[in-house]
Scaffold this motif. Structure first.
Motif, short mmCIF file in Angstrom:
data_model
loop_
_atom_site.label_atom_id
_atom_site.label_comp_id
_atom_site.label_asym_id
_atom_site.label_seq_id
_atom_site.Cartn_x
_atom_site.Cartn_y
_atom_site.Cartn_z
N ARG A 249 0.85 -1.36 0.12
CA ARG A 249 -0.15 -0.14 -0.09
C ARG A 249 0.91 1.42 0.12
O ARG A 249 0.51 2.27 -0.44
CB ARG A 249 -1.12 -0.10 1.21
CG ARG A 249 -0.36 0.56 2.37
CD ARG A 249 -1.81 0.93 3.36
NE ARG A 249 -1.25 0.16 4.50
CZ ARG A 249 -0.66 0.88 5.48
NH1 ARG A 249 -0.26 1.98 5.43
NH2 ARG A 249 -0.81 0.32 6.81
N TYR B 53 -3.64 -0.48 -7.95
CA TYR B 53 -3.14 -1.75 -7.10
C TYR B 53 -2.87 -2.90 -8.02
O TYR B 53 -2.34 -3.66 -7.47
CB TYR B 53 -4.39 -1.87 -6.28
CG TYR B 53 -3.96 -1.41 -4.80
CD1 TYR B 53 -2.98 -1.86 -4.14
CD2 TYR B 53 -4.65 -0.24 -4.36
CE1 TYR B 53 -2.74 -1.47 -2.66
CE2 TYR B 53 -4.38 0.18 -2.95
CZ TYR B 53 -3.32 -0.38 -2.27
OH TYR B 53 -3.05 0.12 -1.06
N PHE C 29 -14.68 7.73 10.10
CA PHE C 29 -13.68 7.67 11.01
C PHE C 29 -12.65 6.48 10.50
O PHE C 29 -13.15 5.36 10.18
CB PHE C 29 -14.13 7.28 12.39
CG PHE C 29 -13.30 6.71 13.34
CD1 PHE C 29 -12.92 7.48 14.10
CD2 PHE C 29 -13.16 5.37 13.41
CE1 PHE C 29 -11.94 6.90 15.35
CE2 PHE C 29 -12.21 4.75 14.43
CZ PHE C 29 -11.74 5.68 15.38
N VAL D 268 -8.82 4.66 11.67
CA VAL D 268 -7.58 4.77 12.12
C VAL D 268 -6.55 3.75 12.00
O VAL D 268 -7.21 2.50 12.07
CB VAL D 268 -7.70 4.90 13.87
CG1 VAL D 268 -8.35 3.81 14.45
CG2 VAL D 268 -6.31 5.09 14.53
N LEU E 137 -5.94 2.13 1.09
CA LEU E 137 -5.22 1.41 2.26
C LEU E 137 -5.48 -0.19 1.73
O LEU E 137 -5.12 -1.20 2.73
CB LEU E 137 -6.00 1.54 3.48
CG LEU E 137 -5.26 2.57 4.21
CD1 LEU E 137 -6.08 3.10 5.51
CD2 LEU E 137 -3.88 2.54 4.61
N PHE F 47 -14.94 -1.41 14.63
CA PHE F 47 -14.36 -2.85 14.02
C PHE F 47 -12.82 -2.59 13.47
O PHE F 47 -12.42 -1.70 12.73
CB PHE F 47 -15.00 -3.43 12.82
CG PHE F 47 -16.65 -3.52 13.14
CD1 PHE F 47 -17.45 -2.62 13.50
CD2 PHE F 47 -17.15 -4.77 13.30
CE1 PHE F 47 -18.93 -2.77 13.87
CE2 PHE F 47 -18.33 -5.05 13.63
CZ PHE F 47 -19.29 -4.13 14.02
N TYR F 48 -12.16 -3.73 14.16
CA TYR F 48 -10.79 -3.52 13.69
C TYR F 48 -10.48 -4.63 12.82
O TYR F 48 -10.71 -6.07 12.87
CB TYR F 48 -10.11 -4.03 15.21
CG TYR F 48 -8.41 -4.27 15.36
CD1 TYR F 48 -7.78 -4.41 13.95
CD2 TYR F 48 -7.90 -4.41 16.44
CE1 TYR F 48 -6.33 -4.25 13.97
CE2 TYR F 48 -6.35 -4.55 16.54
CZ TYR F 48 -5.84 -4.57 15.41
OH TYR F 48 -4.36 -4.75 15.45
N SER G 249 -3.13 -4.12 5.83
CA SER G 249 -3.41 -2.83 6.46
C SER G 249 -4.45 -3.17 7.46
O SER G 249 -5.29 -3.78 7.54
CB SER G 249 -4.14 -1.99 5.51
OG SER G 249 -3.28 -1.39 4.64
N HIS G 250 -3.82 -2.87 8.84
CA HIS G 250 -4.51 -3.17 10.14
C HIS G 250 -5.06 -1.50 10.38
O HIS G 250 -4.59 -0.79 10.64
CB HIS G 250 -3.80 -3.63 11.28
CG HIS G 250 -3.34 -4.71 11.16
ND1 HIS G 250 -2.25 -5.13 10.28
CD2 HIS G 250 -3.59 -6.07 11.50
CE1 HIS G 250 -1.71 -6.40 10.21
NE2 HIS G 250 -2.90 -7.11 11.19
N ILE G 251 -6.59 -1.47 10.11
CA ILE G 251 -7.31 -0.27 10.30
C ILE G 251 -8.46 -0.72 11.21
O ILE G 251 -9.19 -1.88 11.29
CB ILE G 251 -7.52 0.37 9.20
CG1 ILE G 251 -8.17 -0.61 8.16
CG2 ILE G 251 -6.63 1.02 8.43
CD1 ILE G 251 -8.42 -0.02 6.83
N ALA G 252 -9.04 0.60 11.91
CA ALA G 252 -10.24 0.38 12.84
C ALA G 252 -11.16 1.29 11.94
O ALA G 252 -10.77 2.41 11.54
CB ALA G 252 -10.04 0.71 14.06
N ILE G 253 -12.44 0.84 11.70
CA ILE G 253 -13.35 1.60 11.04
C ILE G 253 -14.73 1.54 11.98
O ILE G 253 -14.89 0.67 12.52
CB ILE G 253 -13.59 1.05 9.69
CG1 ILE G 253 -14.07 -0.23 9.66
CG2 ILE G 253 -12.78 1.46 8.88
CD1 ILE G 253 -14.39 -1.07 8.20
#
Lengths: 745, 85
Positions: free
Chosen positions: A102, A246, A484, A486, B36, B56-57, B63-67
């Motif tokens: 990525r 990609y 949101f 993260v 990502l 949610f993780y 890619s480790h992401i939380a949404i």
């Protein structure tokens, strides 16, 4: 700078971009802001092997050139504008071996801008552990670039990177992907309309979300030749472009990048299980917060006492060893007192930034965001608001800036507006000194009343912030697209060097920023306090001498002298008390007489000083301001301190220090001096429980910080929010203090 | 044991479950998520759900992401599931 190579470091967040920057530049770096916005701009100089110099810019982290925030648009704006003085000769894209796929998305975009581009693959030390093998030669060929395999942790590969930078002119400037494939007709029209321009650049300008290069965008959109596309259509094309890129990257990596899945899954899973556990997760977070507060309040006490003592003796030394005069007074009473008031914060601020940078570097902060998001949402906040709220306990300025990664505008705005309620370290000196004055000693359950009060004030700060957020959430009618997101980076042992850089950098900018204001105010105050035009000011000595002769000492002075004498007579100093001039030991009786005379002199000096101050320029200003603060239980001196501390809260103590020590012969601690103040009307100590609590609450709620207002203005891009914040907080603070004083006194 | 191909959203998964992204449901999907690596055809694993059932993780494409739930429910997966569970 003309013969130095201009280098831009670009990369996704969490790729160790800043570590690479630190290793390239060492301590030769400079942190500033991009003009007009508060995005941090980090620059440094790196000496290359062939003697050439490279001027390096560390650009904000971004996942792609499709910007959604101000930080990211800085990157795009620089890369698109060849006339920018920082436009790079070579772009260095930093990637992380584990997330190479990525990370390469950004790389292919930059390559399409036809800028010479180097690829750094960082965290090479993790390859073995993760079972990753890489065919660099082939990868270089397929991506049409040079690759530096680097480990900032082990410090390897940096020299090779420097060599590649020096030889940047050998890099190809060909694109690796033809983005026009996603909408051939549209791109063709685009190129026809603007034949002189780079095609991919045009595309980026058209699709930017952030109000970026408005002029160029207008020019593009107003062109009649160009079929206009709706926002949704452009978004769809961006999706298409991403998928297209990609596909290319997957093809490249298929033959060059291998992961052996049997290699251990690593720390992540097991640590995540504990750190985001429904009980242990929160427990660990609370314990960490307690540890941080313990460090700020307990451990930092030792260096703080040391600093305090150093400044007191420095001031004494200046007075005793420099010839008496205006300059000496200014130095000892204005400048040193003021600077001392700010330097004393260094331990606390440094501790706070130390913890925050440790938590961020280790990857733990993202877990806190994950844990807290759902809890914060009913208040109109985001999980990402936790970081600003914690940072706010050091200083609201970096905290407000830390809201930038909150995607939802409403959540971000609320966070910005409520952050100044958290107990920042500038409030601490005000709290500490007043708590020491008005809260009795003693303890309950092993916790002293004073420590307990301070803890309550911290809780009050958080509670007010949360409640204010709730109100704003209800009141503000803003609909924002919320997405949101993260990233949960893998856990890493923080790099000591990075942590130290952060701590030093942040502490320095706080001290220098606040220090400048305090220094200026101290000098102005000192000047206003030691000058006056009235008859009373000019003849203070005669007037007071006359008054003492006729009416005797003031009630307070008498009590003060009695106390001192009692202490003196009961102490053991009597036996070895010698007259310093003659070396003769006096009999106790004579010695008490001498002491009495000394005390009377001192008391007289104090009365003159305070009379003179009252009739100085600052006294005049304060007196006219007094009716406003009297109902809160303050006198004109506190009024002055409140007025000056509008610039910054910590100025309060510095102001009182300056006001009280102007013309004062005896070097006393500021606390002792404040305890000795009496209220002109009640003739009782000025700082009592009622006025003390009222004052503390005023500082808990009032805005009192110019720098924060300036940052809020910049971050919200309008005067509306900072002014609203200022008005609301000040009025609220005034009312609370008024009610408190009227009830308690 | 019967194996079925089920179409579910990320919000319906249990931690540890995996699926291949099939499409995106109603509503907007931020480009950032795609960048990502959250793209149709890629394998997605639900790593964990926060204690209060949101966010949610996920792990997609490394890619480790939380949404948040709103986005999670828009990502439609094809899951090979043991229907006897």
């Amino acid at each position: 700078m003309s013969n130095s190579i201009k280098v831009a470091l670009i990369g996704n967040p969490n790729t160790g971009k800043t570590s690479v920057f630190n290793q390239l530049t060492g301590l030769k770096q400079k942190v500033g802001n991009y003009p007009g916005i508060t995005v941090e701009k980090k620059e440094g100089i790196c000496k290359l092997s062939n003697g050439q110099k490279a001027h390096i810019i560390d650009l904000p982290g971004t996942y792609s050139l499709n910007t959604t925030s101000l930080d990211e648009s800085v990157v795009v704006e620089l890369l698109l504008n060849k006339r920018n003085e920082d436009f790079p000769d070579v772009a260095v894209v930093i990637t992380d071996i584990e997330n190479l796929k990525r990370n390469l998305l950004l790389f292919t975009q930059i390559k399409d801008l036809k800028i010479p581009t180097l690829l750094v693959i960082n965290m090479a030390d993790r390859m073995v552990k993760k079972g990753i093998t890489l065919n660099i030669k082939e990868l270089e060929q397929k991506l049409d670039t040079r690759i530096a395999l680097v480990s900032t942790r082990k410090g390897t590969g940096i020299e090779e990177l420097k060599t590649s930078i020096a030889n940047y002119s050998e890099l190809s400037t060909e694109a690796v992907i033809n983005a026009s494939h996603i909408a051939p007709e549209y791109f063709e029209r685009l190129q026809k309309t603007f034949p002189g321009e780079e095609l991919y650049k045009l595309w980026l300008v058209i699709t930017q979300d952030v109000n970026f290069m408005p002029l160029e965008k207008d020019r593009l959109q107003s062109s009649e030749l160009l079929p206009t596309k709706s926002k949704a259509e452009l978004k769809r094309l961006q999706h298409k472009e991403t998928i297209y890129r990609y596909r290319f990257i997957n093809n490249v990596l298929k033959e060059t990048y291998r992961v052996d899945p049997s290699a251990a899954k690593g720390l992540r899973a097991s640590l995540d299980r504990i750190l985001t556990h429904k009980i242990f997760g929160y427990l660990i977070f609370v314990l960490l917060l307690l540890l941080i507060f313990q460090a700020i309040f307990d451990w930092s006490q030792i260096p703080m006492d040391f600093i305090d003592a150093q400044f007191a003796s420095a001031s004494e030394w200046v007075k005793n060893s420099l010839p008496p005069g205006v300059f000496t007074n200014l130095l000892a009473e204005g400048i040193l007192a003021g600077i001392g008031g700010i330097v004393i914060f260094i331990p606390q601020i440094a501790f706070l930034f130390l913890f925050i940078s440790l938590l961020e570097e280790s990857g733990y902060m993202s877990r806190v965001v994950f844990l807290m998001d759902r809890l914060m949402r009913p208040f109109g906040l985001s999980g990402k608001s936790v970081v600003p709220l914690i940072s706010g306990t050091a200083c609201a300025i970096p905290a407000v800036m830390a809201t930038r990664n909150i995607e939802n505008w409403k959540e971000r705005l609320i966070t910005i507006l409520v952050t100044p309620f958290t107990t920042c370290s500038a409030r601490l000196p005000v709290y500490l000194i007043i708590i020491a004055l008005v809260i009795p000693e003693g303890s309950v359950l092993g916790l002293s009343y004073q420590a307990l009060t301070l803890m309550l004030l911290y809780l009050l700060g958080f509670a007010t912030a949360i409640l204010a957020a709730l109100v704003l959430h209800r009141v503000l009618k803003i609909e924002g697209r919320s997405f949101f997101m993260v990233e949960m980076p893998s856990y890493k042992l923080p790099l000591l060097r990075n942590v130290i850089y952060t701590v030093v950098e942040k502490t320095k900018s706080f001290v220098v920023g606040a220090g400048k204001i305090i220094l200026a105010i101290s000098i102005v105050l000192w000047f206003l306090g030691s000058n006056g035009f009235s008859y009373e000011f000019k003849n203070a000595e005669e007037i007071i001498a006359e008054r003492i002769k006729n009416e005797g000492f003031s009630t307070y002075s008498k009590a003060f002298m009695n106390d001192k004498l009692e202490e003196y007579s009961s102490g053991d100093q009597l036996s070895d008390d010698k007259d310093l001039n003659t070396g003769v030991t006096h009999s106790p009786k004579v010695s008490v007489e001498i002491k009495t005379r000394q005390l009377q002199e001192a008391a007289k000096g104090q009365e003159i000083a305070s009379y003179r101050l009252e009739h100085s320029l600052i006294g005049n200003i304060g007196k006219s301001f007094e009716p406003l603060v009297k109902p809160l239980g303050y006198d004109w001196k506190i009024g002055i301190a409140i007025l000056t501390s509008f610039a910054a809260r910590e100025v309060f103590v510095a102001t009182l220090a300056t006001i009280y020590s102007v013309g004062n012969d005896e070097e006393e601690t500021i606390k002792g001096r404040m305890a000795a103040e009496i209220h002109p009307d009640t003739k009782k100590p000025l700082f009592n429980l009622a006025s003390g609590i009222s004052l503390i609450l005023f500082y808990a709620f009032a805005m009192q910080c110019m720098s924060t207002l300036a940052v809020v203005k910049k971050e919200t891009n309008s005067w509306r929010w900072p002014l609203l914040q200022l008005g609301f907080m000040t009025v609220f603070a005034y009312l609370v203090s008024l009610i408190t004083y009227q009830i308690l006194h | 044991m019967i194996l079925n191909n089920l179409e579910v959203s990320v919000a319906d998964l249990r931690p540890g479950q995996k699926g291949v992204i099939k499409e995106f449901g109603e509503g907007e999907i931020p480009v950032k998520l795609l960048e990502l690596g959250c793209l149709p055809g890629n394998l997605l694993e639900l790593v964990q759900i926060a204690p209060l059932k949101d966010p949610f993780y996920i792990n997609v494409n490394g890619s480790h992401i939380a949404i948040r739930r709103d986005i999670a429910s828009r990502i439609i997966l094809e899951v090979k599931e043991d229907s006897t569970v």
